[in-house]
Motif scaffolding. Sequence first.
Motif, PDB file in Angstrom:
ATOM      1  N   ALA A   1      18.958  75.303  35.494  1.00 17.98           N
ATOM      2  CA  ALA A   1      19.702  74.319  36.284  1.00 17.98           C
ATOM      3  C   ALA A   1      19.254  74.311  37.738  1.00 17.98           C
ATOM      4  CB  ALA A   1      21.202  74.603  36.204  1.00 17.98           C
ATOM      5  N   THR A   2      19.080  75.482  38.326  1.00 16.09           N
ATOM      6  CA  THR A   2      18.712  75.535  39.735  1.00 16.09           C
ATOM      7  C   THR A   2      17.257  75.142  39.962  1.00 16.09           C
ATOM      8  OG1 THR A   2      18.414  77.933  39.474  1.00 16.09           O
ATOM      9  CG2 THR A   2      20.472  77.184  40.448  1.00 16.09           C
ATOM     10  N   GLU A   3      16.387  75.463  39.021  1.00 17.22           N
ATOM     11  CA  GLU A   3      14.995  75.030  39.154  1.00 17.22           C
ATOM     12  C   GLU A   3      14.878  73.519  38.992  1.00 17.22           C
ATOM     13  OE1 GLU A   3      10.782  75.251  39.592  1.00 17.22           O
ATOM     14  OE2 GLU A   3      12.520  76.370  40.302  1.00 17.22           O
ATOM     15  N   THR A   4      15.634  72.958  38.058  1.00 18.65           N
ATOM     16  CA  THR A   4      15.652  71.502  37.903  1.00 18.65           C
ATOM     17  C   THR A   4      16.159  70.841  39.175  1.00 18.65           C
ATOM     18  OG1 THR A   4      16.001  71.669  35.515  1.00 18.65           O
ATOM     19  CG2 THR A   4      16.615  69.593  36.554  1.00 18.65           C
ATOM     20  N   LEU A   5      17.179  71.443  39.762  1.00 16.53           N
ATOM     21  CA  LEU A   5      17.714  70.916  41.020  1.00 16.53           C
ATOM     22  C   LEU A   5      16.666  70.953  42.119  1.00 16.53           C
ATOM     23  CD1 LEU A   5      20.085  69.989  42.827  1.00 16.53           C
ATOM     24  CD2 LEU A   5      20.654  72.405  43.125  1.00 16.53           C
ATOM     25  N   ARG A   6      15.971  72.078  42.252  1.00 13.69           N
ATOM     26  CA  ARG A   6      14.938  72.175  43.294  1.00 13.69           C
ATOM     27  C   ARG A   6      13.883  71.090  43.148  1.00 13.69           C
ATOM     28  NH1 ARG A   6       9.926  73.613  44.051  1.00 13.69           N
ATOM     29  NH2 ARG A   6       9.601  74.180  41.871  1.00 13.69           N
ATOM     30  N   VAL A   7      13.418  70.907  41.918  1.00 16.38           N
ATOM     31  CA  VAL A   7      12.375  69.913  41.667  1.00 16.38           C
ATOM     32  C   VAL A   7      12.888  68.505  41.959  1.00 16.38           C
ATOM     33  CG1 VAL A   7      10.956  68.851  39.861  1.00 16.38           C
ATOM     34  CG2 VAL A   7      11.161  71.341  39.995  1.00 16.38           C
ATOM     35  N   THR A   8      14.125  68.221  41.557  1.00 17.39           N
ATOM     36  CA  THR A   8      14.687  66.890  41.764  1.00 17.39           C
ATOM     37  C   THR A   8      14.885  66.584  43.244  1.00 17.39           C
ATOM     38  OG1 THR A   8      15.830  67.026  39.636  1.00 17.39           O
ATOM     39  CG2 THR A   8      16.604  65.356  41.176  1.00 17.39           C
ATOM     40  N   VAL A   9      15.395  67.561  43.983  1.00 14.03           N
ATOM     41  CA  VAL A   9      15.612  67.352  45.415  1.00 14.03           C
ATOM     42  C   VAL A   9      14.285  67.189  46.147  1.00 14.03           C
ATOM     43  CG1 VAL A   9      16.471  68.424  47.535  1.00 14.03           C
ATOM     44  CG2 VAL A   9      17.842  68.495  45.451  1.00 14.03           C
ATOM     45  N   ALA A  10      13.309  68.003  45.803  1.00 10.41           N
ATOM     46  CA  ALA A  10      11.988  67.876  46.424  1.00 10.41           C
ATOM     47  C   ALA A  10      11.389  66.507  46.155  1.00 10.41           C
ATOM     48  CB  ALA A  10      11.060  68.969  45.913  1.00 10.41           C
ATOM     49  N   ALA A  11      11.555  66.005  44.931  1.00 14.16           N
ATOM     50  CA  ALA A  11      11.028  64.687  44.586  1.00 14.16           C
ATOM     51  C   ALA A  11      11.727  63.593  45.382  1.00 14.16           C
ATOM     52  CB  ALA A  11      11.190  64.433  43.089  1.00 14.16           C
ATOM     53  N   ALA A  12      13.027  63.740  45.596  1.00 11.32           N
ATOM     54  CA  ALA A  12      13.772  62.745  46.370  1.00 11.32           C
ATOM     55  C   ALA A  12      13.272  62.689  47.804  1.00 11.32           C
ATOM     56  CB  ALA A  12      15.264  63.063  46.344  1.00 11.32           C
ATOM     57  N   HIS A  13      12.997  63.833  48.389  1.00 10.29           N
ATOM     58  CA  HIS A  13      12.484  63.861  49.760  1.00 10.29           C
ATOM     59  C   HIS A  13      11.060  63.321  49.844  1.00 10.29           C
ATOM     60  CE1 HIS A  13      15.993  65.648  51.402  1.00 10.29           C
ATOM     61  NE2 HIS A  13      15.858  66.806  50.791  1.00 10.29           N
ATOM     62  N   THR A  14      10.251  63.623  48.845  1.00  8.31           N
ATOM     63  CA  THR A  14       8.885  63.104  48.822  1.00  8.31           C
ATOM     64  C   THR A  14       8.890  61.584  48.700  1.00  8.31           C
ATOM     65  OG1 THR A  14       8.014  65.136  47.833  1.00  8.31           O
ATOM     66  CG2 THR A  14       6.691  63.149  47.570  1.00  8.31           C
ATOM     67  N   THR A  15       9.763  61.074  47.846  1.00  8.88           N
ATOM     68  CA  THR A  15       9.876  59.621  47.677  1.00  8.88           C
ATOM     69  C   THR A  15      10.330  58.956  48.968  1.00  8.88           C
ATOM     70  OG1 THR A  15      10.372  59.856  45.314  1.00  8.88           O
ATOM     71  CG2 THR A  15      11.030  57.795  46.378  1.00  8.88           C
ATOM     72  N   PHE A  16      11.296  59.579  49.629  1.00 10.25           N
ATOM     73  CA  PHE A  16      11.778  59.025  50.897  1.00 10.25           C
ATOM     74  C   PHE A  16      10.659  58.996  51.938  1.00 10.25           C
ATOM     75  CE2 PHE A  16      13.405  59.847  55.178  1.00 10.25           C
ATOM     76  CZ  PHE A  16      14.212  58.728  55.356  1.00 10.25           C
ATOM     77  N   LYS A  17       9.919  60.069  52.025  1.00 10.30           N
ATOM     78  CA  LYS A  17       8.835  60.137  53.003  1.00 10.30           C
ATOM     79  C   LYS A  17       7.794  59.050  52.754  1.00 10.30           C
ATOM     80  CE  LYS A  17       5.456  63.345  54.987  1.00 10.30           C
ATOM     81  NZ  LYS A  17       4.922  64.737  54.922  1.00 10.30           N
ATOM     82  N   ALA A  18       7.442  58.855  51.490  1.00 12.95           N
ATOM     83  CA  ALA A  18       6.445  57.832  51.150  1.00 12.95           C
ATOM     84  C   ALA A  18       6.973  56.432  51.447  1.00 12.95           C
ATOM     85  CB  ALA A  18       6.059  57.950  49.678  1.00 12.95           C
ATOM     86  N   ALA A  19       8.266  56.220  51.180  1.00 15.37           N
ATOM     87  CA  ALA A  19       8.851  54.893  51.366  1.00 15.37           C
ATOM     88  C   ALA A  19       9.028  54.524  52.833  1.00 15.37           C
ATOM     89  CB  ALA A  19      10.205  54.822  50.652  1.00 15.37           C
ATOM     90  N   THR A  20       8.994  55.511  53.709  1.00 19.96           N
ATOM     91  CA  THR A  20       9.228  55.237  55.130  1.00 19.96           C
ATOM     92  C   THR A  20       7.983  55.420  55.991  1.00 19.96           C
ATOM     93  OG1 THR A  20       9.986  57.528  55.451  1.00 19.96           O
ATOM     94  CG2 THR A  20      11.669  55.868  54.959  1.00 19.96           C
ATOM     95  N   THR A  21       6.827  55.551  55.360  1.00 17.88           N
ATOM     96  CA  THR A  21       5.587  55.756  56.112  1.00 17.88           C
ATOM     97  C   THR A  21       5.309  54.606  57.071  1.00 17.88           C
ATOM     98  OG1 THR A  21       4.605  57.086  54.343  1.00 17.88           O
ATOM     99  CG2 THR A  21       3.095  56.091  55.929  1.00 17.88           C
ATOM    100  N   ASP A  22       5.444  53.375  56.576  1.00 22.56           N
ATOM    101  CA  ASP A  22       5.181  52.207  57.426  1.00 22.56           C
ATOM    102  C   ASP A  22       6.174  52.137  58.585  1.00 22.56           C
ATOM    103  OD1 ASP A  22       3.081  51.545  55.789  1.00 22.56           O
ATOM    104  OD2 ASP A  22       4.156  49.974  54.699  1.00 22.56           O
TER     105      ASP A  22
END
Length: 229
Positions: free
Chosen positions: A143-164
């Motif tokens: 559960a905690t490893e799944t959470l880590r991966v999911t949260v990291a992916a959310a931050h990566t997606t946000f960073k990519a979406a706000t590059t411009d």
Amino acid sequence: MTTRRTIAATAAIILLGTGVAAAGATAAQAREGRGPGHGSAIGIGHAQGHKLGHGQVKDRWLESRVDRTVSEEARAALRDALEAARAAYRDAIDAATDEAGREAARAAYREAIAAALLAYDTATLPADQLAAVTAYRAAMDTATETLRVTVAAAHTTFKAATTDAQAALKAAMASATTREERRAAWSAYRDAIEPAREAQRSALRSAAEAFKASVDSARAALEAAIPQS
């Protein structure tokens, strides 16, 4: 910044979902936790980014439901095993040259911690509680490893979406000559990233809900296997 935000977000979700807080800010600072009641309250939480590693959490809930008999030898063996795992993890992270290497280090660390805790549980728990606790720890680790991966992916997606938007802000601030122009640049930036920010919030809410559901399921299974008198 992304790593720090990942660490903060996952730690906050763990705290809300389990009532325990991830201890330590780096692998070197991860410590075994002791709680009241039946010996040492040593749990496991793997929800951090690569700087935080896989730190320990105090799982007082688990300790309140088992009958543990702890010796100084068992404590010392666990302490030594955890320190060896942390040292190996630090070395592996330092040697890693890419994300695949860091993921391998995390996986090896999780395995080492699980082995240390299994040895500790075997030495300190009644035989009829060992299987249930082992299953509980495995479920919490997943559960905690799944959470880590999911949260990291959310931050990566946000960073990519706000590059411009980040680039536009940088350009606007470079050309701004007045306070009003700088304020306008920041306002435009906030408006531009709001959709991505809301998507990130939604992803983190979903991650928190999924994590809490997994924790509740793991706890229910343990309680079913070890009825309380």
